[in-house]
Design an enzyme around this catalytic site. Structure first.
Site, short mmCIF file in Angstrom:
data_model
loop_
_atom_site.label_atom_id
_atom_site.label_comp_id
_atom_site.label_asym_id
_atom_site.label_seq_id
_atom_site.Cartn_x
_atom_site.Cartn_y
_atom_site.Cartn_z
N ASN A 181 1.77 -13.35 -37.53
CA ASN A 181 2.09 -12.46 -36.29
C ASN A 181 1.12 -11.78 -35.72
O ASN A 181 0.82 -11.69 -34.45
CB ASN A 181 3.18 -11.80 -36.40
N ARG A 422 11.94 -0.97 -25.96
CA ARG A 422 12.19 -2.66 -26.13
C ARG A 422 13.59 -2.85 -26.27
O ARG A 422 14.01 -3.97 -25.29
CB ARG A 422 11.14 -3.00 -27.16
P1 ADP Z 1 1.61 -8.46 -41.18
O1 ADP Z 1 1.65 -8.23 -39.73
O2 ADP Z 1 2.59 -7.69 -41.88
O3 ADP Z 1 0.35 -8.68 -41.68
P2 ADP Z 1 1.66 -11.36 -40.44
O4 ADP Z 1 2.85 -12.33 -39.95
O5 ADP Z 1 0.59 -11.02 -39.50
O6 ADP Z 1 2.20 -10.02 -41.12
O7 ADP Z 1 1.20 -12.24 -41.64
C1 ADP Z 1 1.91 -12.73 -42.79
C2 ADP Z 1 1.24 -13.90 -43.09
O8 ADP Z 1 1.99 -14.57 -44.44
C3 ADP Z 1 1.43 -15.40 -42.19
O9 ADP Z 1 0.07 -15.78 -42.08
C4 ADP Z 1 2.39 -15.97 -43.18
O10 ADP Z 1 2.01 -17.56 -42.57
C5 ADP Z 1 2.10 -15.70 -44.30
N1 ADP Z 1 3.02 -15.94 -45.54
C6 ADP Z 1 4.64 -16.09 -44.97
N2 ADP Z 1 5.37 -16.64 -46.21
C7 ADP Z 1 4.15 -16.78 -47.17
C8 ADP Z 1 4.21 -17.21 -48.65
N3 ADP Z 1 5.54 -17.79 -48.95
N4 ADP Z 1 3.33 -17.48 -49.26
C9 ADP Z 1 2.09 -17.33 -48.55
N5 ADP Z 1 1.89 -16.83 -47.39
C10 ADP Z 1 2.94 -16.45 -46.63
#
Ligand code: ADP
Length: 593
Positions: A181, A422
């Site tokens: 995100n 929001r």
């Molecule tokens: P934050 O803002 O908390 O950093 P993000 O949405 O930017 O969160 O990043 C979270 C990341 O974790 C994403 O790239 C997502 O694809 C990854 N992710 C989610 N579930 C898993 C999983 N089971 N194993 C590895 N990566 C994951």
């Protein structure tokens, strides 16, 4: 049948393209398709994608992307698709998850190029490239000091800190691309007491941010966590600037719910700047990232301490042991409809989502399984200004955050403070005719919000889909969306008088920098969509995960959207970047100890 007609259409369109000299075919005695290099175009997320496809002996031997404007990071999906196409000699491929629009545009371009060779897909040689066919997976065991789950903003911050503290670090990422995100957000960053506020003589301090954040979250926040974020936010922004190399724009943004203008803007007003610099820093520090490798399970020892993680790569099952810790940074669960409904039945499939496809709550589920406490799971935020077709957050909305917007309903009337919270704005929009809002700005607002400079591709998309109108008069704007014109004009006259008076007696809009007076005028149609999940894993100010008995789970940290308690019922805009930076860093530093 439908497929056939699509192909017929592509053929007709592209045969006219070929006539423009795109083909440089040389011919071959045995093949049905004339050998050569052909160009084709498709529309991705950021606009046109142009490719050159080389065909020899009815086989695709090369694909070159000539030009594109896709999000940096997500453009990697085109390499993966190229590999798959070359392996199978077919452009009939599934989209890469997390990059659907880019994939579609790229495949469209390749198909158009094939069609411009005067060919149909069945004329390509059949090759079984075994793409998508599961073969026996390898089992690999390895040991690291620290494993970070998730290559989003929080995960990178944790990884960089831990590596710089001397630990051996690995990041595993579920999707084929980094960013989550964070990459697709505006990535503005609330930093009280920052250098730009000083320039503008804006008086601010962490205590004020604490009060705003608690008020914004209806005091359902964990005050200790809020204090930690507010007191370290500025330091985090400076660290991103000086250590990671993030460039901040030279002005501030004013987000709803903050009592002063305190939010830094990354270059280009996009999370691409953050992720690009974090990726570069990770590379400089030699931090390995395993893509396409979702973590599936935390490994614990007899005492309940976390000592590793299991993950499933495309051709490898990993068991990764950790000497020090696992850090969960998997983001929220906005893209997991079942999980949304489990915790808040109102946020069902009728509500779209702005989130990355990776935001499915995996980290929350894995942590809960080993006894972690969860908090605030029912608090799910919708963003008020999103694409009515896809749910994507619209950056046109920057104009509102600069204060230049008037928001009206179909009846041409204002109905909510344009800089309100929001959730308040989202629910207000949901209650209007057609569940939609219309955001109006004038020429000056358009220019000052830098929409053309920063978000040209989005503007093109909106025009094409009749979601944005540019017109010389308010009558024309109103007619485009079938809004009551007389009422709209009355609304604008009243609003302009409030700007003159410096006070909005109707909705108390907290910033009134400019009137709506100079054409051309611009208006979009927008709806709310799920944006952020406030709930998640319970942590303490050291980013350690807390179990259901209130005790620390040894060897386990969590940071970012996967955690709960920081934002209470509602996250204020630009507080997420502060949160993922402060807690990402804390998690990385502590895990490395
Ligand atoms: P934050 O803002 O908390 O950093 P993000 O949405 O930017 O969160 O990043 C979270 C990341 O974790 C994403 O790239 C997502 O694809 C990854 N992710 C989610 N579930 C898993 C999983 N089971 N194993 C590895 N990566 C994951």
């Amino acid at each position: 049948m439908k497929k056939f007609f699509t192909w017929l259409l592509i053929m007709i369109l592209s045969l006219s393209l070929t006539a423009c000299g795109t083909s440089v075919g040389s011919g071959s005695a045995t093949s049905t398709i004339k050998d050569g290099t052909y160009t084709g175009e498709g529309i991705g997320k950021g606009g046109p994608i142009k490719v050159e496809v080389t065909i020899k002996d009815d086989t695709i031997t090369g694909i070159k992307v000539v030009s594109h404007s896709e999000t940096e990071g997500l453009d990697k999906s085109m390499d993966t698709l190229t590999e798959n196409i070359l392996k199978t000699n077919s452009a009939d491929q599934d989209a890469i998850s997390g990059c659907t629009l880019t994939s579609k545009g790229f495949l469209e371009a390749v198909n158009a190029a094939i069609a411009s060779a005067g060919a149909t897909p069945d004329m390509l040689k059949k090759i079984d490239g075994n793409v998508g066919v599961t073969t026996e997976k390898k089992n690999v065991e390895e040991t690291r000091d620290i494993v970070i789950i998730g290559a989003g903003g929080a995960g990178f911050n944790a990884a960089i800190e831990a590596k710089m503290a001397g630990s051996d670090v690995l990041i595993i990422e579920k999707l084929p691309v980094a960013g989550g995100n964070t990459l697709i957000s505006g990535a503005e960053y609330a930093a009280p007491g920052n250098w730009l506020q000083k320039k503008e003589n804006i008086s601010d301090n962490p205590q004020l941010m604490i009060e705003d954040t608690l008020k914004g979250g209806d005091h359902k926040n964990d005050p200790e966590l809020v204090k930690t974020v507010a007191e370290n936010a500025l330091d985090g922004a400076v660290w991103l600037r000086d250590v990671v190399g993030v460039e901040w724009e030279d002005e501030l943004m004013f987000f709803g719910g903050h009592s002063v203008k305190r939010s830094l803007i990354p270059l280009g007003a996009s999370g691409q700047e953050i992720i690009k610099k974090q990726l570069a820093k990770a590379e400089e520090l030699n931090i390995p990232i395993y893509y396409d490798t979702p973590a599936t399970e935390l490994i614990t020892d007899k005492s309940g301490k976390v000592v590793g993680v299991k993950a499933e790569g495309t051709d490898t099952n990993y068991t990764i042991h950790t000497n020090k810790a696992v850090i969960i940074a998997t983001g929220g669960f906005g893209s997991n409809i079942e999980m949304r409904k489990k915790y808040n039945p109102d946020i069902d499939e009728t509500i779209l989502s702005t989130n990355s496809v990776g935001s499915t709550g995996d980290g929350i589920v894995m942590a809960e399984k080993i006894g972690a406490a969860l908090t605030g799971m029912e608090y799910i935020q919708t963003y008020p200004i999103c694409d009515p077709l896809t749910g994507t957050l619209l950056y046109y909305d920057d104009a509102r955050l600069y204060g230049h917007t008037v928001i009206v309903n179909k009846e041409g009337k204002r109905f909510v403070e344009e800089l309100g919270r929001r959730d308040v704005m989202s629910m207000a929009i949901k209650a209007q005719t057609g569940h939609a809002a219309y955001e109006l700005i004038d020429h000056n607002g358009f220019v000052e919000s830098k929409l053309q400079e920063n978000h040209a591709a989005e503007l093109d998309y909106l025009y094409k889909n009749d979601l944005l109108v540019k017109a010389d008069t308010l009558d024309e704007v109103a007619a485009f969306f079938e809004i009551e014109a007389e009422e709209l004009k009355k609304t604008v006259t009243n609003y302009n008088s409030y700007v003159d008076a410096g006070k909005d007696p109707e909705f108390n809009k907290r910033s009134l920098p400019s009137k709506i007076e100079k054409g051309p005028f611009y208006m979009i149609k927008a709806v709310p969509a799920v944006h952020h999940t406030m709930g998640g894993i319970k942590i303490n100010p050291n980013a350690q995960v807390i179990n259901t008995e209130g005790k620390v789970i040894e060897g386990l940290y969590a940071a970012g959207e996967v955690t709960g308690g920081i934002h209470g019922t509602n996250r204020l805009g630009s507080n997420a970047l502060a949160d993922i930076t402060v807690f990402g860093r804390i998690a990385g530093q502590n895990a490395a100890k």
